[in-house]
Design a protein around this motif. Structure first.
Motif, PDB file in Angstrom:
ATOM      1  N   PHE A  53       8.993   0.506 -22.765  1.00 24.79           N
ATOM      2  CA  PHE A  53       9.453  -0.800 -22.268  1.00 24.79           C
ATOM      3  C   PHE A  53       9.880  -0.709 -20.808  1.00 24.79           C
ATOM      4  O   PHE A  53       9.588  -1.584 -20.006  1.00 24.79           O
ATOM      5  N   PHE A  54      10.552   0.374 -20.487  1.00 26.72           N
ATOM      6  CA  PHE A  54      11.029   0.542 -19.130  1.00 26.72           C
ATOM      7  C   PHE A  54       9.865   0.632 -18.136  1.00 26.72           C
ATOM      8  O   PHE A  54       9.880   0.007 -17.082  1.00 26.72           O
ATOM      9  N   SER A  55       8.831   1.363 -18.522  1.00 26.16           N
ATOM     10  CA  SER A  55       7.677   1.481 -17.625  1.00 26.16           C
ATOM     11  C   SER A  55       6.978   0.145 -17.485  1.00 26.16           C
ATOM     12  O   SER A  55       6.633  -0.276 -16.385  1.00 26.16           O
ATOM     13  N   LEU A  56       6.793  -0.517 -18.624  1.00 26.74           N
ATOM     14  CA  LEU A  56       6.057  -1.779 -18.616  1.00 26.74           C
ATOM     15  C   LEU A  56       6.764  -2.838 -17.767  1.00 26.74           C
ATOM     16  O   LEU A  56       6.129  -3.583 -17.017  1.00 26.74           O
ATOM     17  N   ILE A  57       8.084  -2.894 -17.884  1.00 27.55           N
ATOM     18  CA  ILE A  57       8.822  -3.993 -17.266  1.00 27.55           C
ATOM     19  C   ILE A  57       9.342  -3.636 -15.876  1.00 27.55           C
ATOM     20  O   ILE A  57       9.440  -4.486 -15.004  1.00 27.55           O
ATOM     21  N   VAL A  58       9.721  -2.371 -15.674  1.00 28.65           N
ATOM     22  CA  VAL A  58      10.329  -2.027 -14.386  1.00 28.65           C
ATOM     23  C   VAL A  58       9.397  -1.191 -13.505  1.00 28.65           C
ATOM     24  O   VAL A  58       9.083  -1.583 -12.383  1.00 28.65           O
ATOM     25  N   LEU A  59       8.955  -0.055 -14.016  1.00 25.43           N
ATOM     26  CA  LEU A  59       8.224   0.875 -13.140  1.00 25.43           C
ATOM     27  C   LEU A  59       6.874   0.340 -12.699  1.00 25.43           C
ATOM     28  O   LEU A  59       6.569   0.304 -11.504  1.00 25.43           O
ATOM     29  N   ILE A  60       6.058  -0.095 -13.666  1.00 24.06           N
ATOM     30  CA  ILE A  60       4.716  -0.564 -13.299  1.00 24.06           C
ATOM     31  C   ILE A  60       4.788  -1.758 -12.342  1.00 24.06           C
ATOM     32  O   ILE A  60       4.180  -1.730 -11.278  1.00 24.06           O
ATOM     33  N   PRO A  61       5.554  -2.804 -12.671  1.00 26.95           N
ATOM     34  CA  PRO A  61       5.658  -3.905 -11.709  1.00 26.95           C
ATOM     35  C   PRO A  61       6.184  -3.459 -10.354  1.00 26.95           C
ATOM     36  O   PRO A  61       5.755  -3.960  -9.319  1.00 26.95           O
ATOM     37  N   PHE A  62       7.086  -2.495 -10.359  1.00 26.94           N
ATOM     38  CA  PHE A  62       7.634  -2.029  -9.088  1.00 26.94           C
ATOM     39  C   PHE A  62       6.526  -1.458  -8.205  1.00 26.94           C
ATOM     40  O   PHE A  62       6.433  -1.779  -7.009  1.00 26.94           O
ATOM     41  N   PHE A  63       5.658  -0.644  -8.805  1.00 27.66           N
ATOM     42  CA  PHE A  63       4.586  -0.053  -8.000  1.00 27.66           C
ATOM     43  C   PHE A  63       3.492  -1.070  -7.674  1.00 27.66           C
ATOM     44  O   PHE A  63       2.951  -1.057  -6.571  1.00 27.66           O
ATOM     45  N   ILE A  64       3.202  -1.962  -8.635  1.00 24.08           N
ATOM     46  CA  ILE A  64       2.230  -3.017  -8.318  1.00 24.08           C
ATOM     47  C   ILE A  64       2.743  -3.846  -7.144  1.00 24.08           C
ATOM     48  O   ILE A  64       1.997  -4.211  -6.238  1.00 24.08           O
ATOM     49  N   GLY A  65       4.039  -4.123  -7.163  1.00 26.79           N
ATOM     50  CA  GLY A  65       4.650  -4.915  -6.100  1.00 26.79           C
ATOM     51  C   GLY A  65       4.429  -4.293  -4.742  1.00 26.79           C
ATOM     52  O   GLY A  65       4.143  -4.980  -3.757  1.00 26.79           O
ATOM     53  N   MET A  66       4.556  -2.964  -4.694  1.00 29.97           N
ATOM     54  CA  MET A  66       4.314  -2.285  -3.418  1.00 29.97           C
ATOM     55  C   MET A  66       2.885  -2.535  -2.942  1.00 29.97           C
ATOM     56  O   MET A  66       2.662  -2.761  -1.753  1.00 29.97           O
ATOM     57  N   THR A  67       1.927  -2.489  -3.872  1.00 24.09           N
ATOM     58  CA  THR A  67       0.530  -2.742  -3.454  1.00 24.09           C
ATOM     59  C   THR A  67       0.347  -4.178  -3.011  1.00 24.09           C
ATOM     60  O   THR A  67      -0.328  -4.445  -2.017  1.00 24.09           O
ATOM     61  N   TYR A  68       0.936  -5.108  -3.751  1.00 24.74           N
ATOM     62  CA  TYR A  68       0.823  -6.523  -3.365  1.00 24.74           C
ATOM     63  C   TYR A  68       1.258  -6.747  -1.931  1.00 24.74           C
ATOM     64  O   TYR A  68       0.734  -7.608  -1.237  1.00 24.74           O
ATOM     65  N   SER A  69       2.255  -5.975  -1.508  1.00 29.34           N
ATOM     66  CA  SER A  69       2.839  -6.277  -0.209  1.00 29.34           C
ATOM     67  C   SER A  69       1.862  -5.993   0.935  1.00 29.34           C
ATOM     68  O   SER A  69       2.105  -6.376   2.064  1.00 29.34           O
ATOM     69  N   PHE A  70       0.751  -5.333   0.599  1.00 30.91           N
ATOM     70  CA  PHE A  70      -0.269  -5.116   1.630  1.00 30.91           C
ATOM     71  C   PHE A  70      -1.444  -6.083   1.497  1.00 30.91           C
ATOM     72  O   PHE A  70      -2.505  -5.857   2.032  1.00 30.91           O
ATOM     73  N   THR A  71      -1.245  -7.152   0.713  1.00 30.23           N
ATOM     74  CA  THR A  71      -2.356  -8.086   0.492  1.00 30.23           C
ATOM     75  C   THR A  71      -1.937  -9.508   0.812  1.00 30.23           C
ATOM     76  O   THR A  71      -0.750  -9.793   0.988  1.00 30.23           O
ATOM     77  N   THR A  72      -2.915 -10.403   0.864  1.00 31.52           N
ATOM     78  CA  THR A  72      -2.605 -11.830   0.938  1.00 31.52           C
ATOM     79  C   THR A  72      -3.013 -12.463  -0.372  1.00 31.52           C
ATOM     80  O   THR A  72      -4.087 -13.008  -0.495  1.00 31.52           O
ATOM     81  N   TRP A  73      -2.183 -12.370  -1.354  1.00 33.38           N
ATOM     82  CA  TRP A  73      -2.534 -12.922  -2.660  1.00 33.38           C
ATOM     83  C   TRP A  73      -1.674 -14.155  -2.886  1.00 33.38           C
ATOM     84  O   TRP A  73      -0.491 -14.156  -2.550  1.00 33.38           O
ATOM     85  N   ASN A  74      -2.271 -15.215  -3.439  1.00 31.16           N
ATOM     86  CA  ASN A  74      -1.466 -16.412  -3.645  1.00 31.16           C
ATOM     87  C   ASN A  74      -1.003 -16.557  -5.087  1.00 31.16           C
ATOM     88  O   ASN A  74      -0.401 -17.557  -5.462  1.00 31.16           O
ATOM     89  N   GLY A  75      -1.329 -15.561  -5.925  1.00 30.25           N
ATOM     90  CA  GLY A  75      -0.818 -15.591  -7.282  1.00 30.25           C
ATOM     91  C   GLY A  75      -1.672 -16.378  -8.233  1.00 30.25           C
ATOM     92  O   GLY A  75      -1.506 -16.298  -9.447  1.00 30.25           O
ATOM     93  N   VAL A  76      -2.611 -17.152  -7.721  1.00 32.75           N
ATOM     94  CA  VAL A  76      -3.402 -17.994  -8.609  1.00 32.75           C
ATOM     95  C   VAL A  76      -4.804 -17.411  -8.812  1.00 32.75           C
ATOM     96  O   VAL A  76      -5.174 -16.989  -9.903  1.00 32.75           O
ATOM     97  N   ASN A  77      -5.581 -17.326  -7.752  1.00 36.97           N
ATOM     98  CA  ASN A  77      -6.954 -16.838  -7.940  1.00 36.97           C
ATOM     99  C   ASN A  77      -7.019 -15.316  -7.788  1.00 36.97           C
ATOM    100  O   ASN A  77      -6.019 -14.649  -7.544  1.00 36.97           O
TER     101      ASN A  77
END
Lengths: 292, 277
Positions: A22-46
């Motif tokens: 649960f901890f990985s699914l909710i905290v760790l994985i999103p945390f690392f995905i978030g780091m990758t997102y920060s280098f993109t222009t994603w609008n969350g929809v498409n």
């Protein structure tokens, strides 16, 4: 891991597995995905995700809105942490002086803490717009006649007032436990040596309650720096974005303007700052603690 | 003479303390008193007691807010999250303390370090992760989120607390043929009760009052918790203070009643949770 049988791994999975999963699914994985997102222009929809390197970070540092909310949050944190700790400690000192009413009063001061920050904001909207006005016209005190949520400087203090009202009681409870745990020998020794109140306070009580101070500063800083609910419900960042905390800014960036990329970059910077503050603060106050 | 002076001083302090308490309670006075007034009367005079106490605001709000359903939602989410967090975090803490392999030390370290991560740093991808797993349509997804967020601090608290429990009893039980799960649930879990109480108190204050996470996870009105429902209600009836105030009183009442009935336990729990934290 050589030499550890099936039983070891089975037990490892049964006992630790769920927590790690649960901890990985909710905290760790999103945390690392978030780091990758920060280098993109994603609008969350498409699914159109373009890598843009550090340009999100660069644009954030040029974004006056973000810098403003950073300054607001820093100012808010300094003022509210200082005042709430002073009030919390003063209440604790007052209520540990064997007053007849101290037990029920501890409860009273603690009550605002059990209410959701969101609801507190709504409650205080009424107090600031209607209640203060009523007191103002009864007493003619100018303090109550201000338009508290209407101007930039008063809205700042409105948030401070509600935060103090909400958090001082919690800090008070922790300070009380610290004060009660000061060994009686020390109190007696101070009395025999003829120490007055102020000397006792400065040279015995404060050093002895340093662990409580650590905890209280830690809590107050983390509450203030991460303030969201109250900000969202009391001022919504207004007037003119003057009271927009970082947490609220990230929320608006991601979920109202739909700029997930910049939102994630802001969130990452936010994480770095929170981690740094926590680290520095714990190191400083731990050093000041003394053993009895 | 000195005694009289001391007495005077004490009385003065008592009065100061009492005044502070009244100031602290005054917002509640305004909210409660005005929730029994008509809209007009609130505007004319918010400070005095109602001319006539009316219950209409409460009757209307109760229905409009769907209070029983919303209350039940909050209750289900708080209870399920608490149960899950307690079981998974106490089991993990037990193993991490008793079997100190390199791996387990590392896992414990990650749990402790992750406590600094603010919610805002993960909320954006979290919404994406949950929707790709189709967990964003029910309250189960929200409860799973609480499991994930809520696990690290209790692991830390239980880990510290268990250090004081002697290992010899457990070893004897294992020699007698108990399985390790049996030992944990029959012998260790009951000894953890004081810490479990603390964990429940801290979790309940957090989960019951949480707004941001439920607002990102629960999209259907049927699932709304009290803060979510109140947020919608307040947006709909902006400046309709008669209804809004009655709604606020209803919303804060459960937590205040719970606190007043268990105040000693709650305050003790908070102190032990914070001081060890």
């Amino acid at each position: 891991m050589r030499g550890r049988g099936k039983k070891y791994w089975l037990e490892e999975i049964i006992f630790i597995g769920p927590a790690v999963l649960f901890f990985s699914l909710i905290v760790l994985i999103p945390f690392f995905i978030g780091m990758t997102y920060s280098f993109t222009t994603w609008n969350g929809v498409n699914d159109e995700i373009t890598f843009v390197g550090f340009s999100n970070f660069l644009s954030i540092f040029k974004d006056e809105g973000f810098i403003d909310s950073f300054c607001f949050t820093a100012k808010f944190t300094v003022v509210s942490v200082t005042l709430s700790n002073i009030i919390g400690l003063s209440l604790a000192i007052l209520l540990t002086r064997r007053l007849k009413i101290s037990k029920p009063l501890r409860t009273v001061f603690f009550i605002p803490n059990v209410i959701s920050g969101l609801l507190l904001g709504f409650i205080w909207q009424f107090i600031f717009t209607k209640g203060f006005g009523a007191i103002g016209s009864l007493t003619q005190i100018p303090f109550f006649k201000l338009s508290w949520l209407g101007t930039e400087s008063t809205a700042f203090w409105a948030l401070i007032i509600v935060t103090l009202w909400q958090t001082s009681g919690y800090l008070m409870v922790i300070y009380i436990s610290g004060i009660i745990n000061v060994p009686t020998e020390l109190k007696e020794a101070a009395q025999i040596d003829g120490a007055n109140h102020r000397q006792y306070f400065r040279h015995i009580m404060i050093p002895m309650i340093m662990p409580s101070v650590t905890v209280c500063l830690f809590l107050a800083i983390s509450w203030a720096f991460k303030m969201f609910d109250l900000n969202y419900s009391l001022t919504k960042g207004g007037p003119y974005n003057s009271t927009k905390s970082i947490a609220l800014d990230i929320y608006i960036e991601a979920f109202q303007i739909n700029r997930y990329g910049t939102g994630a970059a802001k969130a990452f910077i936010f994480f770095v700052v929170v981690a740094l503050i926590t680290f520095i603060q714990v190191r400083i106050t731990k050093r000041k603690e003394v053993e009895a | 003479m000195i005694r009289i002076l001391k007495n005077h001083r004490r009385i003065a302090l008592e009065i100061v303390a009492l005044l502070l308490a009244l100031i602290c309670l005054s917002p509640f006075y305004f909210v409660i008193v005005n929730s029994f007034k008509s809209y007009k009367e609130i505007l004319i005079d918010p400070a005095s007691l109602p001319v006539k106490w009316i219950l209409d605001n409460y009757i209307n709000t109760w229905k409009e807010l769907r209070f029983p359903a919303v209350f039940a939602n909050s209750l289900i989410i708080t209870i399920c999250s608490n149960l899950g967090i307690i079981i998974i975090s106490s089991m993990a803490a037990y193993r991490l303390l008793r079997v100190k392999t390199k791996l387990n030390k590392a896992i414990f370290g990650i749990f402790v370090m992750a406590m600094v991560i603010p919610f805002q740093s993960i909320m954006i991808p979290l919404v994406r992760v949950m929707s790709s797993l189709n967990l964003n349509t029910s309250n189960i997804g929200l409860i799973i989120c609480y499991f994930g967020f809520g696990v690290s601090f209790p692991v830390f608290l239980y880990h510290g607390f268990m250090k004081s429990i002697p290992i010899s009893i457990e070893e004897a039980a294992i020699v007698d043929g108990c399985t390790s799960l049996g030992v944990f649930f029959k012998m260790v879990m009951p000894l953890l009760k004081p810490m479990t109480a603390t964990v429940i108190i801290l979790n309940t204050l957090w989960i019951w009052n949480d707004f941001l996470l439920p607002s990102l996870m629960l999209h259907s009105r049927e699932l709304y918790t009290i803060p979510l429902a109140m947020n919608g209600f307040f947006a709909k009836y902006t400046k309709q203070w008669d209804l809004a105030l009655a709604g606020l009183v209803l919303s804060i009442a459960p937590m205040i009643i719970l606190f007043l009935s268990l105040q000693k336990n709650i305050i003790n729990g908070i102190v032990s949770g914070s001081v060890k934290g």
